[in-house]
Design a protein around this motif. Structure first.
Motif, PDB file in Angstrom:
ATOM      1  N   MET A  89      43.927 -18.618 -19.925  1.00 40.45           N
ATOM      2  CA  MET A  89      42.785 -18.105 -19.178  1.00 40.45           C
ATOM      3  C   MET A  89      41.786 -19.243 -18.926  1.00 40.45           C
ATOM      4  N   ALA A  90      41.430 -19.439 -17.676  1.00 40.87           N
ATOM      5  CA  ALA A  90      40.433 -20.452 -17.325  1.00 40.87           C
ATOM      6  C   ALA A  90      39.077 -19.770 -17.143  1.00 40.87           C
ATOM      7  N   ILE A  91      38.104 -20.218 -17.894  1.00 45.99           N
ATOM      8  CA  ILE A  91      36.747 -19.683 -17.795  1.00 45.99           C
ATOM      9  C   ILE A  91      35.845 -20.784 -17.244  1.00 45.99           C
ATOM     10  N   PRO A  92      35.034 -20.490 -16.233  1.00 47.13           N
ATOM     11  CA  PRO A  92      34.164 -21.517 -15.649  1.00 47.13           C
ATOM     12  C   PRO A  92      33.213 -22.113 -16.692  1.00 47.13           C
ATOM     13  N   ILE A  93      32.866 -23.372 -16.472  1.00 40.69           N
ATOM     14  CA  ILE A  93      32.007 -24.130 -17.385  1.00 40.69           C
ATOM     15  C   ILE A  93      30.736 -24.574 -16.663  1.00 40.69           C
ATOM     16  N   ILE A  94      29.610 -24.424 -17.330  1.00 38.73           N
ATOM     17  CA  ILE A  94      28.379 -25.113 -16.911  1.00 38.73           C
ATOM     18  C   ILE A  94      28.008 -26.062 -18.043  1.00 38.73           C
ATOM     19  N   ASP A  95      27.967 -27.347 -17.735  1.00 37.66           N
ATOM     20  CA  ASP A  95      27.689 -28.392 -18.726  1.00 37.66           C
ATOM     21  C   ASP A  95      26.314 -28.979 -18.432  1.00 37.66           C
ATOM     22  N   LEU A  96      25.425 -28.905 -19.422  1.00 44.04           N
ATOM     23  CA  LEU A  96      24.024 -29.282 -19.200  1.00 44.04           C
ATOM     24  C   LEU A  96      23.718 -30.758 -19.414  1.00 44.04           C
ATOM     25  N   HIS A  97      24.719 -31.566 -19.795  1.00 43.79           N
ATOM     26  CA  HIS A  97      24.371 -32.986 -19.956  1.00 43.79           C
ATOM     27  C   HIS A  97      25.590 -33.892 -19.867  1.00 43.79           C
ATOM     28  N   CYS A  98      25.492 -34.899 -18.989  1.00 41.82           N
ATOM     29  CA  CYS A  98      26.413 -36.028 -18.999  1.00 41.82           C
ATOM     30  C   CYS A  98      25.666 -37.260 -18.510  1.00 41.82           C
ATOM     31  N   ASP A  99      26.215 -38.421 -18.820  1.00 42.23           N
ATOM     32  CA  ASP A  99      25.589 -39.696 -18.448  1.00 42.23           C
ATOM     33  C   ASP A  99      26.429 -40.480 -17.456  1.00 42.23           C
ATOM     34  N   ALA A 100      27.161 -39.779 -16.599  1.00 41.16           N
ATOM     35  CA  ALA A 100      28.009 -40.462 -15.620  1.00 41.16           C
ATOM     36  C   ALA A 100      27.202 -41.340 -14.673  1.00 41.16           C
ATOM     37  N   LEU A 101      25.981 -40.931 -14.331  1.00 41.67           N
ATOM     38  CA  LEU A 101      25.176 -41.728 -13.397  1.00 41.67           C
ATOM     39  C   LEU A 101      24.841 -43.092 -13.981  1.00 41.67           C
ATOM     40  N   LEU A 102      24.640 -43.159 -15.284  1.00 41.72           N
ATOM     41  CA  LEU A 102      24.362 -44.449 -15.924  1.00 41.72           C
ATOM     42  C   LEU A 102      25.553 -45.383 -15.756  1.00 41.72           C
ATOM     43  N   HIS A 103      26.766 -44.868 -15.931  1.00 39.88           N
ATOM     44  CA  HIS A 103      27.964 -45.695 -15.769  1.00 39.88           C
ATOM     45  C   HIS A 103      28.136 -46.128 -14.318  1.00 39.88           C
ATOM     46  N   LEU A 104      27.861 -45.228 -13.392  1.00 39.42           N
ATOM     47  CA  LEU A 104      27.970 -45.600 -11.980  1.00 39.42           C
ATOM     48  C   LEU A 104      26.959 -46.670 -11.621  1.00 39.42           C
ATOM     49  N   GLY A 115      20.709 -15.185 -34.645  1.00 36.60           N
ATOM     50  CA  GLY A 115      20.330 -14.268 -33.571  1.00 36.60           C
ATOM     51  C   GLY A 115      20.309 -14.881 -32.194  1.00 36.60           C
ATOM     52  N   GLY A 116      20.929 -16.070 -32.029  1.00 40.32           N
ATOM     53  CA  GLY A 116      20.849 -16.777 -30.755  1.00 40.32           C
ATOM     54  C   GLY A 116      22.108 -16.746 -29.913  1.00 40.32           C
ATOM     55  N   LYS A 117      23.019 -15.810 -30.168  1.00 40.37           N
ATOM     56  CA  LYS A 117      24.290 -15.782 -29.435  1.00 40.37           C
ATOM     57  C   LYS A 117      24.080 -15.785 -27.926  1.00 40.37           C
ATOM     58  N   HIS A 118      23.075 -15.055 -27.460  1.00 41.34           N
ATOM     59  CA  HIS A 118      22.845 -14.890 -26.020  1.00 41.34           C
ATOM     60  C   HIS A 118      22.234 -16.115 -25.357  1.00 41.34           C
ATOM     61  N   LEU A 119      21.921 -17.155 -26.177  1.00 40.68           N
ATOM     62  CA  LEU A 119      21.262 -18.359 -25.651  1.00 40.68           C
ATOM     63  C   LEU A 119      22.145 -19.598 -25.728  1.00 40.68           C
ATOM     64  N   ILE A 120      23.319 -19.481 -26.290  1.00 34.51           N
ATOM     65  CA  ILE A 120      24.176 -20.640 -26.522  1.00 34.51           C
ATOM     66  C   ILE A 120      24.883 -21.065 -25.242  1.00 34.51           C
ATOM     67  N   GLY A 121      24.883 -22.386 -25.001  1.00 40.64           N
ATOM     68  CA  GLY A 121      25.618 -22.967 -23.893  1.00 40.64           C
ATOM     69  C   GLY A 121      26.254 -24.275 -24.330  1.00 40.64           C
ATOM     70  N   LEU A 122      26.767 -25.034 -23.365  1.00 38.36           N
ATOM     71  CA  LEU A 122      27.468 -26.286 -23.624  1.00 38.36           C
ATOM     72  C   LEU A 122      26.712 -27.456 -23.013  1.00 38.36           C
ATOM     73  N   GLY A 123      26.617 -28.547 -23.767  1.00 44.24           N
ATOM     74  CA  GLY A 123      25.987 -29.775 -23.286  1.00 44.24           C
ATOM     75  C   GLY A 123      26.760 -30.963 -23.828  1.00 44.24           C
ATOM     76  N   SER A 124      27.854 -31.307 -23.173  1.00 45.77           N
ATOM     77  CA  SER A 124      28.873 -32.201 -23.740  1.00 45.77           C
ATOM     78  C   SER A 124      28.342 -33.552 -24.180  1.00 45.77           C
ATOM     79  N   ASP A 125      27.455 -34.141 -23.390  1.00 43.66           N
ATOM     80  CA  ASP A 125      27.022 -35.536 -23.549  1.00 43.66           C
ATOM     81  C   ASP A 125      28.153 -36.509 -23.201  1.00 43.66           C
ATOM     82  N   PHE A 126      29.119 -36.058 -22.405  1.00 42.82           N
ATOM     83  CA  PHE A 126      30.176 -36.959 -21.945  1.00 42.82           C
ATOM     84  C   PHE A 126      29.575 -38.162 -21.219  1.00 42.82           C
ATOM     85  N   ASP A 127      30.218 -39.297 -21.391  1.00 42.88           N
ATOM     86  CA  ASP A 127      29.801 -40.594 -20.864  1.00 42.88           C
ATOM     87  C   ASP A 127      28.561 -41.130 -21.563  1.00 42.88           C
ATOM     88  N   GLY A 128      28.080 -40.407 -22.565  1.00 37.98           N
ATOM     89  CA  GLY A 128      26.963 -40.891 -23.368  1.00 37.98           C
ATOM     90  C   GLY A 128      27.313 -41.002 -24.837  1.00 37.98           C
TER      91      GLY A 128
END
Length: 307
Positions: A1-16, A250-263
């Motif tokens: 099953m593929a579930i869409p992802i929203i990722d709140l942080h990456c540093d790809a622009l720094l590498h570019l 009590g924060g289940k409804h507030l949890i998300g993903l912020g990978s920090d990929f490229d950082g």
């Protein structure tokens, strides 16, 4: 099953900015176009991060150049869509990848609010006042100044409030954190874990997590092993312990993903780049319902956009 992802942080622009890296397919980038597609990423935050040791003139030029790289990403990849407002998230179509700008430290503002207005026009949707260093706006984690948020920082927060922009507490000194909690209407932790699971200064204490919950502020867990286990090695199970802990408070409804990929310079096996997000999804589905996992992956964030 593929579930869409929203990722709140990456540093790809720094590498570019630092080199002639091909965003389409370069293996030097954790976040590139092909990997965003493979990972079923529906929206990716691209941070503007500037080396705090640069001269004031070099800082603002670096910021402008990172925005230019971001704009090139959009123009060169037709399925990528620049998300300039919160309403733009509602307009994303299947197969499109939303991309939006954030700021990780306002050092390049150099105390000049006109830069806030310029970068707001570029489409910045979330602003962290500083990285680990002190600057004109606030004290970061490593600051010894004990100022918290300065008058300039308060001006930025007020503009964020007026224009419904997130103020990001990741990387802030604890005094700055509490100042933001008092002053900001729209708070987020874009890439932070739980201190009770891993005793690291970058993580949020239970008191801070409870304050975030009371403010209905999203908290996005970060994939860096040092912030997960305190070492260079961590598993997806170790990362899920942080999710479990925040849920327990009590924060289940507030949890998300912020990978920090490229950082980050160490990775979770099986979660080394953006194309591997679904490995984490599959692991989460062993512990949580599909509805909960969809919440962590994208829906919780969408439910808490500053409207």
């Amino acid at each position: 099953m593929a579930i869409p992802i929203i990722d709140l942080h990456c540093d790809a622009l720094l590498h570019l900015y630092e080199g002639n890296t091909n965003f389409t397919s370069s293996s030097r980038l954790d976040v590139n176009y092909e990997r965003l597609q493979a990972g079923h990423v529906m929206a990716q935050a691209f941070a503007i991060f500037i080396d705090p040791t640069l001269s004031p003139e070099a800082k603002i030029q670096a910021a402008y150049q990172q925005v230019q790289h971001f704009q090139q990403i959009i123009t060169q990849h037709p399925l990528m869509v620049h998300l300039k407002t919160w309403d733009d998230f509602d307009k994303l179509k299947p197969g499109q990848i939303g991309a939006f700008l954030t700021i990780e430290g306002v050092d390049f503002f150099a105390g000049d609010l006109s830069f806030w207005h310029q970068f707001y026009q570029f489409g910045v949707l979330s602003i962290g006042l500083t990285w680990n260093n002190p600057n004109e706006a606030a004290d970061g984690l490593h600051s010894k100044l004990r100022r918290g948020v300065t008058a300039f920082g308060r001006d930025i927060i007020q503009l964020n409030n007026t224009h419904k922009i997130f103020t990001d507490v990741t990387h802030l000194h604890e005094q700055s954190f509490w100042d933001v909690m008092e002053q900001a209407d729209y708070v987020i932790a874009s890439h932070s874990n739980a201190t009770s699971v891993c005793q690291h200064e970058r993580n949020l204490t239970d008191e801070q997590i409870r304050a975030m919950i009371a403010k209905n502020a999203p908290m996005h867990v970060v994939y860096f092993p040092e912030f997960i286990t305190g070492s260079k090695e961590a598993s997806m199970t170790d990362l899920i312990k942080h999710i479990d802990h925040i849920c327990g408070l009590g924060g289940k409804h507030l949890i998300g993903l912020g990978s920090d990929f490229d950082g980050i310079n160490a990775k979770i096996p099986g979660l080394e780049h953006a194309g591997m997000h679904q490995n984490l999804v599959n692991e989460l589905l062993k512990h949580y319902s599909e509805a909960d996992v969809r919440g962590f992956c994208y829906q919780n964030f969408l439910n808490h956009l500053p409207r």
